[in-house]
Scaffold this motif. Sequence first.
Motif, PDB file in Angstrom:
ATOM      1  N   VAL A  70      -3.233  -1.600  -5.692  1.00 11.87           N
ATOM      2  CA  VAL A  70      -2.562  -0.702  -5.973  1.00 11.87           C
ATOM      3  C   VAL A  70      -3.021   0.504  -4.749  1.00 11.87           C
ATOM      4  O   VAL A  70      -4.153   1.159  -5.764  1.00 11.87           O
ATOM      5  N   GLN A  71      -2.768   0.859  -3.814  1.00 14.79           N
ATOM      6  CA  GLN A  71      -3.914   1.899  -3.267  1.00 14.79           C
ATOM      7  C   GLN A  71      -3.349   2.669  -2.838  1.00 14.79           C
ATOM      8  O   GLN A  71      -1.624   2.626  -2.290  1.00 14.79           O
ATOM      9  N   GLY A  72      -3.106   3.606  -2.090  1.00 17.01           N
ATOM     10  CA  GLY A  72      -2.861   4.650  -1.393  1.00 17.01           C
ATOM     11  C   GLY A  72      -1.862   6.047  -2.769  1.00 17.01           C
ATOM     12  O   GLY A  72      -1.401   7.551  -2.341  1.00 17.01           O
ATOM     13  N   LEU A  73      -2.227   6.164  -3.955  1.00 20.78           N
ATOM     14  CA  LEU A  73      -2.185   7.197  -5.195  1.00 20.78           C
ATOM     15  C   LEU A  73      -2.961   8.453  -4.624  1.00 20.78           C
ATOM     16  O   LEU A  73      -3.780   8.364  -3.997  1.00 20.78           O
ATOM     17  N   LYS A  74      -2.412   9.195  -5.135  1.00 21.15           N
ATOM     18  CA  LYS A  74      -2.678  10.647  -4.755  1.00 21.15           C
ATOM     19  C   LYS A  74      -4.553  11.225  -4.989  1.00 21.15           C
ATOM     20  O   LYS A  74      -4.154  10.628  -6.236  1.00 21.15           O
ATOM     21  N   LYS A  75      -5.045  11.695  -4.537  1.00 27.41           N
ATOM     22  CA  LYS A  75      -6.393  11.735  -5.226  1.00 27.41           C
ATOM     23  C   LYS A  75      -6.202  12.935  -6.791  1.00 27.41           C
ATOM     24  O   LYS A  75      -7.113  12.562  -7.669  1.00 27.41           O
ATOM     25  N   GLN A 104      -9.943   5.193  -3.926  1.00 26.43           N
ATOM     26  CA  GLN A 104     -10.033   4.160  -5.137  1.00 26.43           C
ATOM     27  C   GLN A 104      -8.436   2.880  -5.251  1.00 26.43           C
ATOM     28  O   GLN A 104      -7.642   3.756  -4.929  1.00 26.43           O
ATOM     29  N   VAL A 105      -9.115   2.136  -4.797  1.00 28.84           N
ATOM     30  CA  VAL A 105      -7.721   0.887  -5.915  1.00 28.84           C
ATOM     31  C   VAL A 105      -7.813   0.465  -6.474  1.00 28.84           C
ATOM     32  O   VAL A 105      -8.772  -0.184  -7.490  1.00 28.84           O
ATOM     33  N   ILE A 106      -6.956   0.691  -7.549  1.00 28.36           N
ATOM     34  CA  ILE A 106      -6.712  -0.153  -8.665  1.00 28.36           C
ATOM     35  C   ILE A 106      -6.150  -1.831  -8.391  1.00 28.36           C
ATOM     36  O   ILE A 106      -5.437  -2.225  -7.388  1.00 28.36           O
ATOM     37  N   GLN A 107      -7.156  -2.980  -9.523  1.00 28.75           N
ATOM     38  CA  GLN A 107      -7.109  -4.153  -9.476  1.00 28.75           C
ATOM     39  C   GLN A 107      -6.737  -4.356 -10.710  1.00 28.75           C
ATOM     40  O   GLN A 107      -7.152  -4.306 -11.484  1.00 28.75           O
TER      41      GLN A 107
END
Length: 136
Positions: A70-75, A104-107
């Motif tokens: 998951v990438q692209g969430l607001k900082k 930051q990327v959630i895996q």
Amino acid sequence: MDSSIKRKGPSLWLLGLFDQLSFMSDLDVQIPTAFDPFADANAEDSGAGAKDYVHIRVQQRNGRKSLTTVQGLKKEFSYNKILKDLKKEFCCNGTVVQDPELGQVIQLQGDQRKNVSTFLVQAGIVKKENIKIHGF
């Protein structure tokens, strides 16, 4: 086939094919460039006021194992708290990875694309139209 006949060198068919290829390379033909199906999408994203999408992807590891990113969430969101809730909700393991290009990327372990998208919408983190799900 008669075993007494042995061929030496390439067959006549191959020689004819090489002659055709060399003839084709001698011609000055303009070959059109390849069509880029993503050119319109890239042009839209580069413009001012482009939407910030959250990209949810699946990556194949080895065998049946897969990984959801998951990438692209607001900082301003706490990635660790979101990860903790995702892990608890879907009974899987995961981590937050710092990427130099993507941030930051959630895996998460497993193919959790649909689960993550519905979770983010229900939690009010992202609107449904701002989520892009990628994968096979």
